[in-house]
Design a protein around this motif. Structure first.
Motif, PDB file in Angstrom:
ATOM      1  N   UNK B  87      13.036  56.292   0.974  1.00 29.49           N
ATOM      2  CA  UNK B  87      13.291  54.987   1.074  1.00 29.49           C
ATOM      3  C   UNK B  87      12.270  53.866   0.417  1.00 29.49           C
ATOM      4  N   UNK B  88      12.581  52.918  -0.046  1.00 31.11           N
ATOM      5  CA  UNK B  88      11.606  51.932  -0.808  1.00 31.11           C
ATOM      6  C   UNK B  88      10.839  51.518   0.122  1.00 31.11           C
ATOM      7  N   UNK B  89      11.275  51.559   1.502  1.00 33.22           N
ATOM      8  CA  UNK B  89      10.305  50.645   2.285  1.00 33.22           C
ATOM      9  C   UNK B  89       9.443  51.451   3.357  1.00 33.22           C
ATOM     10  N   UNK B  90       9.712  52.680   3.589  1.00 33.14           N
ATOM     11  CA  UNK B  90       8.993  53.648   4.232  1.00 33.14           C
ATOM     12  C   UNK B  90       8.845  54.916   3.782  1.00 33.14           C
ATOM     13  N   UNK B 296      26.402  40.485   0.830  1.00 30.07           N
ATOM     14  CA  UNK B 296      25.590  40.600  -0.555  1.00 30.07           C
ATOM     15  C   UNK B 296      26.722  40.602  -1.528  1.00 30.07           C
ATOM     16  N   UNK B 297      26.572  39.635  -2.518  1.00 33.96           N
ATOM     17  CA  UNK B 297      27.799  39.844  -3.579  1.00 33.96           C
ATOM     18  C   UNK B 297      27.154  39.040  -4.955  1.00 33.96           C
ATOM     19  N   UNK B 298      26.065  38.356  -4.972  1.00 35.05           N
ATOM     20  CA  UNK B 298      25.617  37.742  -6.135  1.00 35.05           C
ATOM     21  C   UNK B 298      24.221  38.696  -6.507  1.00 35.05           C
ATOM     22  N   UNK B 299      23.779  38.558  -7.917  1.00 32.29           N
ATOM     23  CA  UNK B 299      23.032  39.516  -8.473  1.00 32.29           C
ATOM     24  C   UNK B 299      21.817  39.672  -7.470  1.00 32.29           C
ATOM     25  N   UNK B 300      21.127  38.687  -6.980  1.00 30.63           N
ATOM     26  CA  UNK B 300      19.883  38.779  -6.477  1.00 30.63           C
ATOM     27  C   UNK B 300      19.992  39.300  -5.101  1.00 30.63           C
ATOM     28  N   UNK B 301      21.236  39.362  -4.564  1.00 30.08           N
ATOM     29  CA  UNK B 301      21.507  39.963  -3.223  1.00 30.08           C
ATOM     30  C   UNK B 301      21.971  41.368  -3.315  1.00 30.08           C
ATOM     31  N   UNK B 302      22.529  41.668  -4.658  1.00 28.42           N
ATOM     32  CA  UNK B 302      22.979  43.014  -4.836  1.00 28.42           C
ATOM     33  C   UNK B 302      21.795  44.061  -5.568  1.00 28.42           C
ATOM     34  N   UNK B 303      20.715  43.466  -6.075  1.00 25.53           N
ATOM     35  CA  UNK B 303      19.767  44.465  -6.448  1.00 25.53           C
ATOM     36  C   UNK B 303      18.385  43.670  -6.444  1.00 25.53           C
ATOM     37  N   UNK B 304      17.456  44.519  -6.091  1.00 27.45           N
ATOM     38  CA  UNK B 304      16.128  44.046  -6.015  1.00 27.45           C
ATOM     39  C   UNK B 304      15.267  45.261  -5.251  1.00 27.45           C
ATOM     40  N   UNK B 305      14.029  44.769  -4.526  1.00 30.54           N
ATOM     41  CA  UNK B 305      13.354  45.939  -4.023  1.00 30.54           C
ATOM     42  C   UNK B 305      14.252  46.942  -2.963  1.00 30.54           C
ATOM     43  N   UNK B 306      14.991  46.128  -2.180  1.00 30.64           N
ATOM     44  CA  UNK B 306      16.160  46.927  -1.587  1.00 30.64           C
ATOM     45  C   UNK B 306      17.381  46.541  -1.284  1.00 30.64           C
ATOM     46  N   UNK B 307      18.023  46.775  -2.546  1.00 33.52           N
ATOM     47  CA  UNK B 307      19.374  45.803  -2.746  1.00 33.52           C
ATOM     48  C   UNK B 307      20.416  46.128  -1.624  1.00 33.52           C
ATOM     49  N   UNK B 308      21.366  45.066  -1.952  1.00 34.23           N
ATOM     50  CA  UNK B 308      22.464  44.943  -1.099  1.00 34.23           C
ATOM     51  C   UNK B 308      22.171  44.457   0.374  1.00 34.23           C
ATOM     52  N   UNK B 309      21.312  43.671   0.433  1.00 37.40           N
ATOM     53  CA  UNK B 309      20.781  43.017   1.599  1.00 37.40           C
ATOM     54  C   UNK B 309      21.027  41.387   1.750  1.00 37.40           C
ATOM     55  N   UNK B 310      21.648  40.963   2.601  1.00 44.66           N
ATOM     56  CA  UNK B 310      21.372  39.535   3.149  1.00 44.66           C
ATOM     57  C   UNK B 310      20.860  39.554   4.581  1.00 44.66           C
ATOM     58  N   UNK B 311      19.823  38.656   4.866  1.00 41.07           N
ATOM     59  CA  UNK B 311      19.093  39.030   6.096  1.00 41.07           C
ATOM     60  C   UNK B 311      18.403  37.649   6.537  1.00 41.07           C
ATOM     61  N   UNK B 312      18.889  37.052   7.772  1.00 44.02           N
ATOM     62  CA  UNK B 312      18.526  35.633   7.978  1.00 44.02           C
ATOM     63  C   UNK B 312      17.410  35.870   9.249  1.00 44.02           C
ATOM     64  N   UNK B 326      21.007  28.016   6.235  1.00 45.33           N
ATOM     65  CA  UNK B 326      20.134  29.003   6.610  1.00 45.33           C
ATOM     66  C   UNK B 326      19.294  29.506   5.489  1.00 45.33           C
ATOM     67  N   UNK B 327      18.208  29.888   5.804  1.00 39.49           N
ATOM     68  CA  UNK B 327      17.260  30.733   4.712  1.00 39.49           C
ATOM     69  C   UNK B 327      17.531  32.087   4.842  1.00 39.49           C
ATOM     70  N   UNK B 328      17.334  32.851   3.710  1.00 37.79           N
ATOM     71  CA  UNK B 328      17.519  34.293   4.007  1.00 37.79           C
ATOM     72  C   UNK B 328      16.845  35.059   3.001  1.00 37.79           C
ATOM     73  N   UNK B 329      16.690  36.399   3.467  1.00 34.71           N
ATOM     74  CA  UNK B 329      15.857  37.018   2.451  1.00 34.71           C
ATOM     75  C   UNK B 329      17.186  37.980   1.725  1.00 34.71           C
ATOM     76  N   UNK B 330      16.967  38.095   0.290  1.00 32.52           N
ATOM     77  CA  UNK B 330      18.202  38.682  -0.570  1.00 32.52           C
ATOM     78  C   UNK B 330      17.378  40.124  -1.043  1.00 32.52           C
ATOM     79  N   UNK B 331      18.230  41.112  -0.985  1.00 35.89           N
ATOM     80  CA  UNK B 331      17.523  42.455  -1.520  1.00 35.89           C
ATOM     81  C   UNK B 331      16.158  42.645  -1.338  1.00 35.89           C
ATOM     82  N   UNK B 332      15.727  42.048   0.046  1.00 31.77           N
ATOM     83  CA  UNK B 332      14.467  42.333   0.488  1.00 31.77           C
ATOM     84  C   UNK B 332      13.389  41.847  -0.489  1.00 31.77           C
ATOM     85  N   UNK B 333      13.533  41.216  -1.394  1.00 32.67           N
ATOM     86  CA  UNK B 333      12.649  40.584  -2.325  1.00 32.67           C
ATOM     87  C   UNK B 333      12.699  39.017  -2.782  1.00 32.67           C
ATOM     88  N   UNK B 334      13.796  38.332  -2.314  1.00 34.38           N
ATOM     89  CA  UNK B 334      13.921  36.831  -2.793  1.00 34.38           C
ATOM     90  C   UNK B 334      14.078  36.074  -1.516  1.00 34.38           C
TER      91      UNK B 334
END
Lengths: 352, 352
Positions: B87-90, B296-312, B326-334
Motif C-alpha cells: 500500500x502506498x500509504x502504510x 473520480x474521473x479526471x486525470x488528477x483524480x484517477x492517478x497520483x500518489x494513491x489514485x482513484x480518490x476524491x475525499x473532502x 467543497x475543497x477536496x483531495x484528489x488521488x491523495x496528492x492534490x
C-alpha cells in the motif's frame, strides 16, 4: 515465573449447571467473568451468563436479541461453505461475525464469599437496543459517591463497545448508552475521583497501526470521556504479547494505584499480571510485573469452553488493605475465586 | 450514476511542488484533504502536507517525529524480507505498521477561493507528543461560539485516534489531547449545539464484529464525548461497500442536517455521497443517496500518489445556502475545488 494466587479449595465456585437458563430453548454454556461488589453486608457477583440452544451434531446455532427483547435463533449447517468456525467464541458467516453465545448478567450473592446463590426477585441485566443485540459481557462494578457504575461490553453487529448503567439500589438501573465506541472493552472506572476527575482504564483495538493496549481516559461526569492516553502495551515474546486489558477498578495503595490486568499471548493463553499508576497522575505508569502473577494451571483453568484462560474483572479488598480476593473466569466456563497478598504483588513490580 | 460536481477549471488548485518542504532533507509528496474556514474576510485552507525524504531506488524511507519535535528518518531496504509494502500509504516492517509519509497541517488563504497562498508568519500545526509521532492529518474546522474547533487524525505507533485543538485567532492553539481513542478518524463536529449539546460524527473501525461505519456522539463541552450511536453503515455491492466516513461539518438545511461523506469500495475507489439527519435529533438518519454524487474521473483524480480518490473534509456554503464549494483531495496528492447545488444533492436523497 511464579503463580502467587491462592485458589479457593471450593473452585470452581459456579458452573453452568448451577443456574437455570433465562428462557426455554436455551442452555447455559458458560458462567464467567463476574463483576464484584459489596451491598447490604453481602458479597455480590454480577456473573456473565452465556447461553445458546442445545447444539446439534451437524449445525451451529446461537441466539441474538431483537429490538423487542425477544430472541431469534440463527442456525447454520456446519458444512456451509460460507461458515468459518475456528474459534469457539466467534464465527463468521457470509462475511459477518457473530458470537456463538448470547450473554446477559445475573446477580448472585454470598455471606461468606464462597457459596453464592441467586436471591429471589433479583433483576437480570440484559442487552437492550440495537447496540446490544449480541449481548452484554464482563461487567466491572465500582461504587463512587453512593452510585454503582457498571461498565460492560456491549456487542451487536454494529461493533463492540463499552456500555454504562448506574444504580443505587440494584433494582432500578439508569442507562447511559455507549460511553466508548468500537472497538473497545475491558473498561474499569477508578473507585474515586482524582483532582475532581473520573478516570477509567479501557482497551481499544486497532485495525492497523497500534494494537490491543490499555488506555486511560478522564471525565467530568463519568458519562462523557476524553483525554485518552496509551499506558500499557503488549510485550513481544512475553506472556502478554498479543493483548492486554484491565481487570477491575484499580486498588489504592500507599505506593500508587495497583491494577490487576490480563494478558494473552499468540496461543490465546490468558494470564494475570499487575501494574502500578501514580496516585495523583494516574496516566503515569510507575511499575509493572515482568511475569504473570497467575496463570492457568488447574483442570478447570486448562480445559473448558475456551481453555487455558484465567480472566478477572472483579475483586474484594479486605479492610486491612492486604488480602485481595479476586473472582475470575476459568476457561471461559466457570467462576472461581483466589486470594492474593497485596504486599506480594507489589514486591513483584519492576520500575518502568 | 451521475457526478453532479462542477469542478474548478483551475484544478488542481495546489500540487506538492507549490509549497516549500517544512525542513531540509524532506520533500512534499502530497498536498491533500484541507480543512476549510473563513476568517478575516478570507477563505482559508488547513492543508495536510505529507512529506518524506527523496526516495532512493532500492529502499523506502520515511520520517517520524521524536518526543522533542525533531525528526528521525527510518530507511528500509526494499528487499528486506521483513518489509511488506503493498500500500502506498502504510507499510509493515518487523510486524509493526508505519506511514510512508509524515503529515502536518499548513495554513493557506485566498481572496477568491481559487488562488491560495501562504501568508507570512502563519503557524503550521505539527504533531506533538507521543500520540502524534506519525503526524496529524485530515483536519475538520468548525466555528462554534467564536471558537474554532480543529479535529484531526492523530497517528503514532500507539494507534490512530482523533485529536482536538481550539483557537480563536489562528496564532495560539489550545491542545485538548485525544478526544476519541483508536481506531478512529473522520471526526466532524456540528457547527452549532443542539438542545445544549455538541454533536460530532466520527468513524471508528472494528477488528472483528462491526466495520468502518459512521457513528455520532454528543458532548457537554466539546472535549469529553459519550452516547455513541452507529448511524451509517457500508452497503454490500455499493460504491461504499468497504468504508464510509464523514466529510466536513454537517450543513444545516430546512430538511435536516446534510452531510457529504466519503465511501470506498473493495478496490479503494473513494467517492462522495450524502445523507440527511433530523434537525432536532441528529442521531436519526432520514435519507441517503443511493449512488455517489461525485466519483473520480479526471486525470488528477484517477492517478497520483494513491489514485482513484476524491475525499473532502472542508467546504464553504454561500450565504444563500444554495451553492456549496467543497475543497477536496484528489488521488491523495492534490487539492482541488468543486461546486454543488444543495437543492440538487437533496433531490438525490432516498428516504430511509
Amino acid at each position: 515465573m511464579k503463580d502467587i494466587a491462592v485458589r479457593f479449595k471450593e473452585n470452581p465456585l459456579l458452573s453452568p449447571s448451577d443456574l437455570t437458563p433465562s428462557r426455554e430453548g436455551l442452555e447455559i454454556t458458560c458462567l464467567l467473568n463476574p463483576g464484584v461488589f459489596q451491598f447490604q453486608n453481602k458479597i455480590w457477583l454480577l456473573v456473565r451468563v452465556a447461553e445458546r440452544p442445545k447444539q446439534m451434531e451437524n449445525s451451529i446455532s446461537f441466539p441474538i436479541l431483537t429490538n423487542k427483547g425477544t430472541i431469534e435463533i440463527i442456525e447454520i449447517k456446519k458444512d456451509d461453505p460460507e461458515l468459518i468456525a475456528t474459534d469457539a467464541r466467534v464465527i463468521n458467516y457470509k462475511g459477518a461475525d457473530y458470537l456463538t453465545t448470547l450473554s446477559h448478567l445475573r446477580l448472585l450473592c454470598s455471606e461468606d464469599g464462597r457459596t453464592f446463590y441467586e436471591p429471589k426477585n433479583s433483576p437480570s441485566l440484559v442487552g437492550e437496543g440495537i447496540l446490544e443485540t449480541f449481548g452484554i459481557e464482563d461487567c466491572r462494578v465500582v461504587l463512587i459517591d453512593e452510585v454503582y457504575y457498571l461498565t460492560f461490553t456491549s456487542v451487536s453487529k454494529n461493533g463492540v463497545g463499552v456500555g454504562l448503567r448506574t444504580t443505587v439500589d440494584w433494582q432500578k438501573f439508569e442507562k447511559h448508552g455507549m460511553i466508548l465506541p468500537p472497538h473497545n472493552k475491558d473498561c474499569a472506572i477508578f473507585e474515586e475521583k482524582i483532582n475532581g476527575l473520573f478516570y477509567a482504564l479501557h482497551r481499544p483495538s486497532s485495525v492497523d497501526i497500534g494494537g490491543n493496549y490499555i488506555w486511560i481516559a478522564s471525565s467530568l461526569d463519568g458519562i462523557h470521556w476524553g483525554n485518552h492516553h496509551c499506558i500499557i502495551k503488549t510485550r513481544k515474546e512475553h506472556w502478554d504479547s498479543k493483548r492486554v486489558g484491565a481487570g477491575a477498578a484499580p486498588i489504592k495503595t500507599a505506593k500508587g494505584w495497583l491494577e490487576i490486568y490480563h494478558g494473552a499471548n499468540e496461543n490465546h493463553q490468558y494470564c494475570l499480571g499487575a501494574f502500578l499508576m501514580d496516585l495523583e497522575v494516574p496516566t503515569k505508569v510507575l511499575a509493572r510485573t515482568e511475569d504473570p502473577i497467575m496463570f492457568p494451571k488447574t483442570n478447570y483453568e486448562l480445559s473448558g469452553f475456551f481453555g487455558n484462560v484465567v480472566f478477572t474483572n472483579g475483586h474484594i479488598l479486605d479492610l486491612d488493605g492486604e488480602t485481595l480476593t479476586i473472582y475470575y473466569g476459568a476457561s471461559d466456563e466457570f467462576v472461581c475465586g483466589a486470594k492474593f497478598s497485596i504486599t506480594e504483588i507489589l514486591s513483584l513490580l519492576t520500575n518502568i
